[in-house]
Design an enzyme around this catalytic site. Structure first.
Site, PDB file in Angstrom:
ATOM      1  N   GLY A 160       0.781  -1.239   0.000  1.00 24.98           N
ATOM      2  CA  GLY A 160       0.000   0.000   0.000  1.00 24.98           C
ATOM      3  C   GLY A 160       0.807   1.280   0.000  1.00 24.98           C
ATOM      4  N   GLY A 168       2.467   2.408  -2.907  1.00 32.10           N
ATOM      5  CA  GLY A 168       2.711   2.847  -4.286  1.00 32.10           C
ATOM      6  C   GLY A 168       3.912   2.165  -4.912  1.00 32.10           C
ATOM      7  N   SER A 179       2.839  -3.349  -4.888  1.00 31.14           N
ATOM      8  CA  SER A 179       2.756  -4.596  -4.121  1.00 31.14           C
ATOM      9  C   SER A 179       1.629  -5.501  -4.611  1.00 31.14           C
ATOM     10  CB  SER A 179       2.577  -4.292  -2.630  1.00 31.14           C
ATOM     11  OG  SER A 179       1.452  -3.455  -2.423  1.00 31.14           O
ATOM     12  N   ALA A 196       0.277  -5.699  -7.643  1.00 28.40           N
ATOM     13  CA  ALA A 196       0.633  -6.299  -8.929  1.00 28.40           C
ATOM     14  C   ALA A 196       1.658  -7.404  -8.722  1.00 28.40           C
ATOM     15  CB  ALA A 196       1.189  -5.242  -9.875  1.00 28.40           C
ATOM     16  N   ASP A 201       2.011  -1.560 -13.741  1.00 28.58           N
ATOM     17  CA  ASP A 201       2.575  -2.264 -12.588  1.00 28.58           C
ATOM     18  C   ASP A 201       2.810  -3.738 -12.912  1.00 28.58           C
ATOM     19  OD1 ASP A 201       2.188   0.150 -11.352  1.00 28.58           O
ATOM     20  OD2 ASP A 201       1.280  -0.682  -9.543  1.00 28.58           O
TER      21      ASP A 201
HETATM   22  O1  PMV Z   1      -0.660   3.648  -7.403  1.00 29.42           O
HETATM   23  P1  PMV Z   1       0.633   4.414  -7.379  1.00 29.42           P
HETATM   24  O2  PMV Z   1       0.897   5.084  -6.101  1.00 29.42           O
HETATM   25  O3  PMV Z   1       1.785   3.625  -7.931  1.00 29.42           O
HETATM   26  O4  PMV Z   1       0.504   5.670  -8.372  1.00 29.42           O
HETATM   27  C1  PMV Z   1      -0.278   5.738  -9.479  1.00 29.42           C
HETATM   28  C2  PMV Z   1       0.241   6.764 -10.433  1.00 29.42           C
HETATM   29  C3  PMV Z   1      -0.791   7.780 -10.875  1.00 29.42           C
HETATM   30  O5  PMV Z   1      -0.241   8.441 -11.999  1.00 29.42           O
HETATM   31  C4  PMV Z   1      -1.063   8.796  -9.790  1.00 29.42           C
HETATM   32  C5  PMV Z   1      -2.118   7.138 -11.260  1.00 29.42           C
HETATM   33  C6  PMV Z   1      -2.085   6.289 -12.503  1.00 29.42           C
HETATM   34  O6  PMV Z   1      -3.074   5.518 -12.703  1.00 29.42           O
HETATM   35  O7  PMV Z   1      -1.166   6.390 -13.327  1.00 29.42           O
END
Ligand code: PMV
Length: 301
Positions: A94, A96, A99, A101, A139
């Site tokens: 959680g 970013g 994790s 994926a 991801d």
């Molecule tokens: O979910 P995170 O924290 O890896 O970030 C997503 C990246 C954003 O550009 C904010 C959202 C997106 O869907 O690309």
């Protein structure tokens, strides 16, 4: 359980180097796999169960839990027999760092070791939808394939060949929701259309960052990360803890530092060739968890 009946798979975590939020509006982002992730093993069992000790998760298919739903979806699509899945992770959940994926890819690999590339990604994405309503797929692509790449919504991930980048990852310890942060930026852009200039600035930072990466020029890349953090602040997605870590990392000798991912909490990254330990220790001295890693973990498919 006989050793031979076990099979397993590994999947990387990721960070966004430049371009988060602007990527939602069709611009490019640069992201890469980090040298941390999730390993999952599968052993034959009469019912499907998943244990992730590091994240305090113990679920079975049928439980009311997003992880149980993801497990069910991947298992059904895999056409594999039910299994006891045991996952180890050195990736914080959680924050970013990809994790969810990584968990989905590791489960998919454990159940179907014969799959790779698009087939593996498609299977993992069956689970990833339970964590991100509308995942772009970046991801999962990085988690399964490793390496670094330029991502655009319309065209997906294009791998870039460049040396690994020495990073420090700092954790704010503040939970956040990607969906809420993306919605917040959308609302601010509607309220104040002039903020659009910051999206354009981010798009330019990504272009220049890609050039710097390909030329192996880390100093300009670090400066672009600093500028990128400032632009993300203008979009309202930083918080004091992230600003403090970014500032401290620069003071400890990083070439540049910025929040990574959606912001509002989660993690920051610092580019710190030859200074990774000093930067990491500085963040820890301020009470934050941090770790040293490299961006662009080896490609695996
Ligand atoms: O979910 P995170 O924290 O890896 O970030 C997503 C990246 C954003 O550009 C904010 C959202 C997106 O869907 O690309």
């Amino acid at each position: 359980m006989a050793e031979q009946s076990q099979q397993g798979g590994f999947a990387w975590g990721k960070v966004i180097l430049l371009g988060e939020h602007a990527v939602v509006y069709g611009h490019k982002a640069i992201a890469g796999a980090i040298e941390r992730g999730v390993h999952c093993s599968a052993s034959p069992s009469s019912s499907a169960r998943l244990l992730v000790t590091a994240w305090d998760i113990d679920v079975q298919v049928g439980d009311e839990h997003p992880v149980a739903n993801a497990l069910r979806a991947i298992l059904e699509a895999s056409e594999a027999a039910p299994a006891l899945l045991e996952a180890q992770s050195d990736l914080p959940a959680g924050a970013g760092l990809g994790s969810s994926a990584a968990l989905c890819v590791a489960i998919a690999r454990a159940l179907r070791p014969d799959l790779q590339g698009p087939g593996l990604e498609a299977l993992a994405n069956r689970g990833e939808v339970f964590f991100h309503e509308n995942p772009s797929g970046i991801d999962v692509a990085l988690s399964s394939g490793g390496g670094m790449g330029v991502y655009r919504k319309a065209t997906g991930l294009t791998p870039i060949d460049c040396p690994k980048l020495p990073l420090v990852v700092g954790l704010s310890g503040v939970p956040r929701s990607t969906a809420a942060m993306v919605a917040g930026v959308g609302q601010r852009l509607r309220d104040k259309p002039a903020l659009e200039t910051h999206l354009q600035a981010i798009a330019n930072q990504v272009e220049l960052g890609q050039e710097a990466l390909l030329a192996g020029e880390l100093e300009p890349l670090g400066a672009l990360m600093d500028q990128n953090h400032a632009s993300l602040r203008e979009l309202g997605v930083s918080i004091d803890a992230l600003d403090q870590m970014v500032e401290a990392a620069r003071e400890a000798g990083a070439l540049g530092a910025k929040l990574t991912g959606a912001g509002g909490g989660g993690a920051m990254i610092a580019l710190a060739p030859g200074r990774q330990d000093e930067v990491s220790e500085k963040l820890q001295s301020l009470g934050y968890e941090s770790f040293v890693t490299n961006l662009g973990a080896p490609r695996t498919t």
